[in-house]
Structure formats: structure tokens, C-alpha cells
Design a protein around this motif. Structure first.
Motif, PDB file in Angstrom:
ATOM      1  N   VAL A   1      41.597  44.362   9.462  1.00  0.00           N
ATOM      2  CA  VAL A   1      41.558  43.953   8.194  1.00  0.00           C
ATOM      3  C   VAL A   1      42.152  44.513   7.428  1.00  0.00           C
ATOM      4  CG1 VAL A   1      40.544  42.647   5.602  1.00  0.00           C
ATOM      5  CG2 VAL A   1      40.230  42.071   8.315  1.00  0.00           C
ATOM      6  N   GLY A   2      43.373  45.261   7.427  1.00  0.00           N
ATOM      7  CA  GLY A   2      43.626  46.175   6.968  1.00  0.00           C
ATOM      8  C   GLY A   2      45.243  45.898   5.953  1.00  0.00           C
ATOM      9  N   GLY A   3      45.529  46.818   5.101  1.00  0.00           N
ATOM     10  CA  GLY A   3      47.082  46.871   4.854  1.00  0.00           C
ATOM     11  C   GLY A   3      48.269  47.957   4.678  1.00  0.00           C
ATOM     12  N   TYR A   4      49.082  48.251   4.907  1.00  0.00           N
ATOM     13  CA  TYR A   4      49.419  48.645   5.262  1.00  0.00           C
ATOM     14  C   TYR A   4      51.250  49.037   4.327  1.00  0.00           C
ATOM     15  CZ  TYR A   4      52.919  52.984   6.944  1.00  0.00           C
ATOM     16  OH  TYR A   4      53.268  54.410   7.116  1.00  0.00           O
ATOM     17  N   HIS A   5      51.698  49.238   3.403  1.00  0.00           N
ATOM     18  CA  HIS A   5      53.067  49.220   2.926  1.00  0.00           C
ATOM     19  C   HIS A   5      53.472  50.801   2.119  1.00  0.00           C
ATOM     20  CE1 HIS A   5      49.681  49.987  -0.222  1.00  0.00           C
ATOM     21  NE2 HIS A   5      50.272  50.296  -1.404  1.00  0.00           N
TER      22      HIS A   5
ATOM     23  N   MET B   1      37.124  46.035  -1.149  1.00  0.00           N
ATOM     24  CA  MET B   1      38.421  46.325  -1.184  1.00  0.00           C
ATOM     25  C   MET B   1      38.691  46.698   0.229  1.00  0.00           C
ATOM     26  SD  MET B   1      39.294  46.115  -4.623  1.00  0.00           S
ATOM     27  CE  MET B   1      40.972  47.367  -4.082  1.00  0.00           C
ATOM     28  N   THR B   2      40.299  45.985   0.525  1.00  0.00           N
ATOM     29  CA  THR B   2      40.377  45.796   1.945  1.00  0.00           C
ATOM     30  C   THR B   2      40.821  47.318   2.010  1.00  0.00           C
ATOM     31  OG1 THR B   2      40.709  44.066   1.678  1.00  0.00           O
ATOM     32  CG2 THR B   2      41.956  45.030   3.717  1.00  0.00           C
ATOM     33  N   SER B   3      40.664  48.304   3.130  1.00  0.00           N
ATOM     34  CA  SER B   3      41.277  49.767   2.913  1.00  0.00           C
ATOM     35  C   SER B   3      43.056  49.898   3.839  1.00  0.00           C
ATOM     36  CB  SER B   3      40.897  50.250   4.300  1.00  0.00           C
ATOM     37  OG  SER B   3      40.881  49.236   5.573  1.00  0.00           O
ATOM     38  N   TYR B   4      43.430  50.780   3.452  1.00  0.00           N
ATOM     39  CA  TYR B   4      45.293  50.639   3.187  1.00  0.00           C
ATOM     40  C   TYR B   4      45.497  51.898   3.618  1.00  0.00           C
ATOM     41  CZ  TYR B   4      45.503  52.338  -1.774  1.00  0.00           C
ATOM     42  OH  TYR B   4      45.162  53.314  -2.133  1.00  0.00           O
TER      43      TYR B   4
ATOM     44  N   ASP C   1      40.273  57.156  -3.789  1.00  0.00           N
ATOM     45  CA  ASP C   1      40.175  55.908  -3.963  1.00  0.00           C
ATOM     46  C   ASP C   1      39.973  55.745  -2.805  1.00  0.00           C
ATOM     47  OD1 ASP C   1      40.655  53.145  -2.510  1.00  0.00           O
ATOM     48  OD2 ASP C   1      42.308  53.297  -3.370  1.00  0.00           O
ATOM     49  N   PRO C   2      39.157  55.031  -2.008  1.00  0.00           N
ATOM     50  CA  PRO C   2      38.316  55.553  -0.625  1.00  0.00           C
ATOM     51  C   PRO C   2      38.142  53.992   0.189  1.00  0.00           C
ATOM     52  CG  PRO C   2      36.469  53.966  -2.319  1.00  0.00           C
ATOM     53  CD  PRO C   2      38.180  54.806  -3.803  1.00  0.00           C
ATOM     54  N   ASP C   3      39.392  53.165  -0.870  1.00  0.00           N
ATOM     55  CA  ASP C   3      40.169  52.201   0.387  1.00  0.00           C
ATOM     56  C   ASP C   3      41.178  52.885   1.245  1.00  0.00           C
ATOM     57  OD1 ASP C   3      38.108  51.031  -0.135  1.00  0.00           O
ATOM     58  OD2 ASP C   3      39.168  50.157  -1.757  1.00  0.00           O
ATOM     59  N   TRP C   4      41.769  54.025   0.756  1.00  0.00           N
ATOM     60  CA  TRP C   4      42.703  54.801   0.661  1.00  0.00           C
ATOM     61  C   TRP C   4      42.553  55.257   2.923  1.00  0.00           C
ATOM     62  CZ3 TRP C   4      44.955  59.219   0.820  1.00  0.00           C
ATOM     63  CH2 TRP C   4      46.386  60.114   1.418  1.00  0.00           C
ATOM     64  N   ARG C   5      43.287  54.985   3.439  1.00  0.00           N
ATOM     65  CA  ARG C   5      43.096  55.502   4.733  1.00  0.00           C
ATOM     66  C   ARG C   5      44.199  57.110   4.904  1.00  0.00           C
ATOM     67  NH1 ARG C   5      40.046  52.069   7.390  1.00  0.00           N
ATOM     68  NH2 ARG C   5      39.455  54.134   8.657  1.00  0.00           N
TER      69      ARG C   5
ATOM     70  N   LEU D   1      44.605  57.446  13.864  1.00  0.00           N
ATOM     71  CA  LEU D   1      44.493  58.400  13.064  1.00  0.00           C
ATOM     72  C   LEU D   1      43.452  56.933  11.907  1.00  0.00           C
ATOM     73  CD1 LEU D   1      46.158  61.328  12.962  1.00  0.00           C
ATOM     74  CD2 LEU D   1      43.906  61.366  13.779  1.00  0.00           C
ATOM     75  N   PHE D   2      44.245  56.546  10.583  1.00  0.00           N
ATOM     76  CA  PHE D   2      44.961  55.724   9.644  1.00  0.00           C
ATOM     77  C   PHE D   2      43.685  54.754   9.933  1.00  0.00           C
ATOM     78  CE2 PHE D   2      49.041  56.656   8.572  1.00  0.00           C
ATOM     79  CZ  PHE D   2      48.603  57.323   8.314  1.00  0.00           C
ATOM     80  N   PHE D   3      43.136  53.784  11.115  1.00  0.00           N
ATOM     81  CA  PHE D   3      42.222  52.479  11.681  1.00  0.00           C
ATOM     82  C   PHE D   3      41.443  53.062  12.595  1.00  0.00           C
ATOM     83  CE2 PHE D   3      46.291  51.242   9.321  1.00  0.00           C
ATOM     84  CZ  PHE D   3      45.800  50.562   8.545  1.00  0.00           C
TER      85      PHE D   3
END
Length: 269
Positions: free
Chosen positions: A31-35, A1-4, A54-58, A249-251
């Protein structure tokens, strides 16, 4: 999964944070997302419980009206509750814990940091979560007297006391005192909100008028300030500044520093 990561609030459609973080992710090849994610006050606890699992949530940025309430759902190792009293960013720590912090204060002050503010006077409109970060930053800069214009005088007076600031609290329609800095920390003037009706003529000619609203970018407050030939700071400066601290901090990487003009042009489309 992609981190976001994401931004939460109510309302949230106006947020430009997805454009900012998406721009930086693309520039850096991450490779990641933000919405944006619409979260009601009654759903805030469930939101953090779900995202925390959710381990993909940053992490997330937080906007109106959750900046204070979110403190109850995260850890606070930096003592933000005692210092600022509001958070605008939650990120995942090394052990997976959700950590609350505030990048608004640094983001707010960055555009005016080159000026000397010690012992000068300021006016702050509003007494919410954004005002807390702004007052914290002004206190660190040894600002002189602070006048708060607020609907709730008791709440505003408590903020002056909390940050050890001298000053006064006035009603929203009061005549402004002369001050070298005026900051609108409220949603007044934002698209879909009530207008900000204020007379800037009492301000001195060297005053700076700073509006953290960015939708629209050219608010009536800034237009009036420019008519009086006062220096202005728009909401994108604080928005980009606070986002830069959160992005790292996120990425795990700082955003690129050489493309701010391109980013501003994107945000103004």
C-alpha cells in the motif's frame, strides 16, 4: 495516510518511473504511491524542506537538471559528493534524515556487467549528472581510455581528472575514435530535445552502443547502430536497473525479479 515516493525534474512528464514503481507496488501488494512532481531549479530547496516535514514521504528519484544541485539539500553519509558528485535518489534514514545516494552507476552497469571492460576504450557523450555516474562505473571496471564529447571541454576534462581516467575531450561534432563502448549520457535525441547527430562508422564491429535516453526508446542513435549491426543497449535497461535499487530504499522490499518482460511490455505501450 499512505506512504509515497516520487520522481522530480524539469521537465518531468516524460518520466516512466511512476509506471515502474507503480507496477512493482501492485505486484508486491504494498500500500503506497509513486508519482511525478515537476520541480523548478528555484523551488528545489523548498521542495526538500516541505517533503522532509511530511512523514508519509519515503523519498524521491531525481532527474535532469537537479542531480548535482540536490546534494546541497540532503545528508551524504556515503560520500557521494566526493565519489560521483551527483545523486539520483533521496531516501529517509532511520532517524528521519534525508540521505542522498546514486543508483545510476549500478543501474547503468548492470546490462553490460557480464562483459569484460578492463583496458578497453569508451566514448561518453555529455558531461552532466548522468555522465558522472557512468564515468564512476567505468572507472570501477578499469576501463582503458575514455573520450568525452561535450559542449564544455573544461567541464569534461575536470570529470576525467576527478575519476582518475585517462583519455581526451572532443567537441560534439568531432569524428569518433575507435572504441568498444559508446554511451550517450546526454538528453540529445530525447523527445523535445535537439537530435544527436553522430557518425558511428569509425566504431569497430564488436562495439556496444548504449543510449540512456528512453523517450523514444528507439532513438536515432540506436537505429544507426543496428544498421551497422552493432550491439545495443536501450534506455529502459538503465532506467529499470536504477529504479530497482531505489525501490528497495523507499519501500523496504526488493522488486519482483520474475516479471521484467511484463514490465518492459507495459513501458512500451
Amino acid at each position: 495516510m499512505t506512504s509515497y515516493a516520487e520522481v522530480i525534474g524539469d521537465p518531468i512528464k516524460h518520466s516512466k518511473s511512476p509506471l515502474i514503481h507503480g507496477f512493482w507496488l501492485k505486484k508486491l501488494g504494498i500500500v503506497g504511491g509513486y508519482h511525478a512532481h515537476h520541480v523548478l531549479a528555484e523551488d528545489l530547496a523548498a521542495y526538500f524542506e516541505t517533503r522532509g516535514a511530511d512523514p508519509d514521504w519515503r523519498g524521491c528519484n531525481i532527474t535532469i537538471p537537479h542531480k548535482i544541485a540536490a546534494l546541497d539539500h540532503v545528508t551524504d553519509p556515503g560520500g557521494v559528493r566526493q565519489s560521483i558528485g551527483a545523486i539520483n535518489t533521496v531516501f529517509r534514514g532511520e532517524r528521519g534524515q534525508l540521505i542522498g545516494t546514486n543508483t545510476d552507476a549500478a543501474g547503468f552497469f548492470a546490462p553490460i556487467a557480464e562483459d569484460e571492460w578492463a583496458f578497453r576504450d569508451a566514448i561518453v557523450i555529455g558531461a552532466g549528472g548522468a555522465a558522472r555516474a557512468i564515468l564512476f562505473a567505468l572507472a570501477q571496471a578499469d576501463i582503458g581510455s575514455v573520450t568525452i564529447l561535450a559542449r564544455s571541454p573544461l567541464k569534461a576534462a575536470a570529470l576525467l581528472s576527478h575519476f582518475g581516467l585517462k583519455g581526451q575531450v572532443l567537441k560534439m561534432d568531432a569524428r569518433l575514435p575507435p572504441a568498444e563502448l559508446l554511451v550517450n549520457s546526454s538528453p540529445l535525441g530525447m523527445a523535445g530535445q535537439l537530435p544527436l547527430e553522430i557518425d558511428l562508422s569509425p566504431l569497430p564491429e564488436n562495439a556496444v552502443v548504449y543510449d540512456i535516453v528512453y523517450t523514444p526508446l528507439e532513438t536515432r542513435l540506436l537505429a544507426q547502430a543496428r544498421e551497422l549491426e552493432l550491439d545495443t543497449v536501450d534506455g529502459l535497461d538503465m532506467l529499470i536497473g536504477q529504479a530497482a535499487f531505489a525501490f528497495e530504499l523507499f519501500f523496504g522490499q526488493a522488486p519482483p525479479a520474475d516479471c521484467e518482460d511484463e514490465l518492459r511490455a507495459l513501458l512500451l505501450k
